[in-house]
Design an enzyme around this catalytic site. Structure first.
Site, PDB file in Angstrom:
ATOM      1  N   TRP A  11     -56.245  55.009  62.500  1.00  0.00           N
ATOM      2  CA  TRP A  11     -56.418  54.224  61.285  1.00  0.00           C
ATOM      3  C   TRP A  11     -57.048  52.870  61.585  1.00  0.00           C
ATOM      4  CZ3 TRP A  11     -57.783  54.623  56.752  1.00  0.00           C
ATOM      5  CH2 TRP A  11     -57.404  53.778  55.710  1.00  0.00           C
ATOM      6  N   LYS A 102     -47.311  51.671  57.818  1.00  0.00           N
ATOM      7  CA  LYS A 102     -46.362  52.124  56.806  1.00  0.00           C
ATOM      8  C   LYS A 102     -45.041  52.442  57.502  1.00  0.00           C
ATOM      9  CE  LYS A 102     -50.279  54.041  54.283  1.00  0.00           C
ATOM     10  NZ  LYS A 102     -51.012  55.270  53.901  1.00  0.00           N
ATOM     11  N   GLY A 132     -51.621  53.085  50.766  1.00  0.00           N
ATOM     12  CA  GLY A 132     -52.200  54.086  49.886  1.00  0.00           C
ATOM     13  C   GLY A 132     -52.814  55.238  50.667  1.00  0.00           C
ATOM     14  N   LYS A 187     -42.963  57.713  52.220  1.00  0.00           N
ATOM     15  CA  LYS A 187     -43.773  58.934  52.064  1.00  0.00           C
ATOM     16  C   LYS A 187     -43.948  59.646  53.396  1.00  0.00           C
ATOM     17  CE  LYS A 187     -47.839  57.594  53.910  1.00  0.00           C
ATOM     18  NZ  LYS A 187     -48.796  58.337  54.759  1.00  0.00           N
ATOM     19  N   ASP A 239     -49.932  59.002  47.539  1.00  0.00           N
ATOM     20  CA  ASP A 239     -50.275  59.307  48.930  1.00  0.00           C
ATOM     21  C   ASP A 239     -49.748  60.669  49.360  1.00  0.00           C
ATOM     22  OD1 ASP A 239     -51.344  58.852  51.421  1.00  0.00           O
ATOM     23  OD2 ASP A 239     -50.157  57.070  51.866  1.00  0.00           O
ATOM     24  N   SER A 249     -52.474  65.172  58.458  1.00  0.00           N
ATOM     25  CA  SER A 249     -51.283  64.320  58.395  1.00  0.00           C
ATOM     26  C   SER A 249     -50.410  64.508  59.622  1.00  0.00           C
ATOM     27  CB  SER A 249     -50.471  64.644  57.138  1.00  0.00           C
ATOM     28  OG  SER A 249     -49.193  64.047  57.203  1.00  0.00           O
ATOM     29  N   ASN A 251     -47.426  63.249  60.156  1.00  0.00           N
ATOM     30  CA  ASN A 251     -46.034  63.461  59.793  1.00  0.00           C
ATOM     31  C   ASN A 251     -45.788  64.900  59.335  1.00  0.00           C
ATOM     32  OD1 ASN A 251     -44.630  60.674  59.965  1.00  0.00           O
ATOM     33  ND2 ASN A 251     -46.567  60.249  58.942  1.00  0.00           N
ATOM     34  N   GLU A 269     -44.966  58.245  62.263  1.00  0.00           N
ATOM     35  CA  GLU A 269     -44.191  57.061  61.877  1.00  0.00           C
ATOM     36  C   GLU A 269     -42.906  57.421  61.133  1.00  0.00           C
ATOM     37  OE1 GLU A 269     -44.412  53.959  62.580  1.00  0.00           O
ATOM     38  OE2 GLU A 269     -46.462  53.231  62.636  1.00  0.00           O
TER      39      GLU A 269
END
Length: 320
Positions: A11, A102, A132, A187, A239, A249, A251, A269
């Protein structure tokens, strides 16, 4: 605008690429011994994108701090405190910090802006969050998305939205810093739960997971002094596609591989965030069955199927 992006991961590198693309003077700073930094430093590219020559890549923290008007931090949220202990060695007055992580600090249950407030005077050094949906793999292909910038400083919030907006990312002005931060962090925990469902071939339950997950996150936001409607905004529900369904993703993938008995070796995370949210929910006496279930699997060695069953044998109650 002179911007330094601290963090050269997936990111962080995307943010540097994006901010350069829309016309800012960008330095990308990473840790000298980190593989992701070395790859960018030597080749100006990584697995997701290629930096133009206009982006300077450095490991010199002092240089990155001193030259910047805006300092963007994109690292693991659990390392923010130790990173700030290095950053505050330099004069930060007049600089703007933007947090692009996040998470919630596991050891304290604090939001990341609360951690920042221990190190900087926000009257002199404003702090904002950038949250977001979005994945580097989509942005570099020109697929647009919407994101949020939030801060206690109204002037800085509007300034950043104006400076950072483009046809690729439409920024909205956040109106609830507590909700923006908690929603964004939570999230990732719901994303792990979604991955577990994928791993169990129970993907069809994701619709219920999205609905009930948003409800319990809204309750936590409200209990912490925020507006529970924020859980239905871009920071959280908005999100979900990028976190609960996307093959990119981390996660979701972590949860899927865990359910299959496999190991995921990248940063997720939501793992430590589940611990932090469990602590926060217990302190605020908020019922968070999905967060509790993920925590029980990750830290109490409970079986995924057992925790899923608990969600279906809970007492009968109204939906709202």
């Amino acid at each position: 605008m002179k911007i330094s992006v601290l963090g050269t991961g997936r990111w962080g590198s995307c943010i540097a690429w994006y901010l350069d693309k829309i016309g800012h003077e960008v330095v990308s700073r990473g840790l000298e011994d980190a593989p992701d930094f070395q790859q960018l430093y030597k080749t100006h590219k990584n697995d997701y994108l290629t930096f133009p020559e206009s982006i300077e890549v450095t490991s010199d923290l002092e240089y990155a701090i001193k030259r910047a008007e805006v300092i963007v931090i994109s690292i693991s949220s659990q390392y923010l405190r130790s990173y700030m202990q290095e950053i505050i060695k330099y004069n930060l007055d007049g600089k703007i910090f933007v947090l692009c992580m996040k998470g919630v600090e596991e050891s304290t249950g604090k939001r990341l802006t609360e951690v920042m407030s221990e190190f900087v005077d926000e009257n002199k050094t404003p702090v904002a969050v950038w949250v977001g949906p979005g994945h580097p793999q989509d942005y570099v292909r020109g697929i647009p998305n919407c994101m949020v910038i939030d801060s206690l400083n109204e002037e800085i919030k509007y300034k950043l939205v104006s400076e950072f907006s483009s046809e690729l990312i439409r920024f909205y002005i956040g109106t609830d810093l507590i909700g923006s931060e908690l929603g964004a962090a939570a999230k990732n925990v719901v994303g792990i739960a979604a991955g577990m469902l994928d791993g169990l071939n129970m993907t069809s339950i994701k619709g219920a997971l999205m609905s009930r997950g948003t409800r319990e996150v809204g309750r936590l936001i409200s209990a912490c002094g925020g507006n529970e409607i924020s859980a239905y905004g871009l920071c959280h529900l908005g999100d979900y596609e990028a976190t609960l369904f996307s093959p990119w993703s981390h996660n979701r993938k972590y949860g899927e591989m865990l359910a299959k008995g496999e190991k995921f070796d990248r940063l997720a995370e939501g793992v430590m965030t589940s611990k932090a949210l469990k602590k926060l929910a217990d302190e605020k006496n908020v019922d968070m069955p999905i967060v509790n279930g993920v925590y029980s699997v990750l830290f109490e060695n409970c079986e995924i199927t057992d925790e899923l069953s608990k969600l279906f044998v809970r007492d009968v109650k109204s939906e709202f």
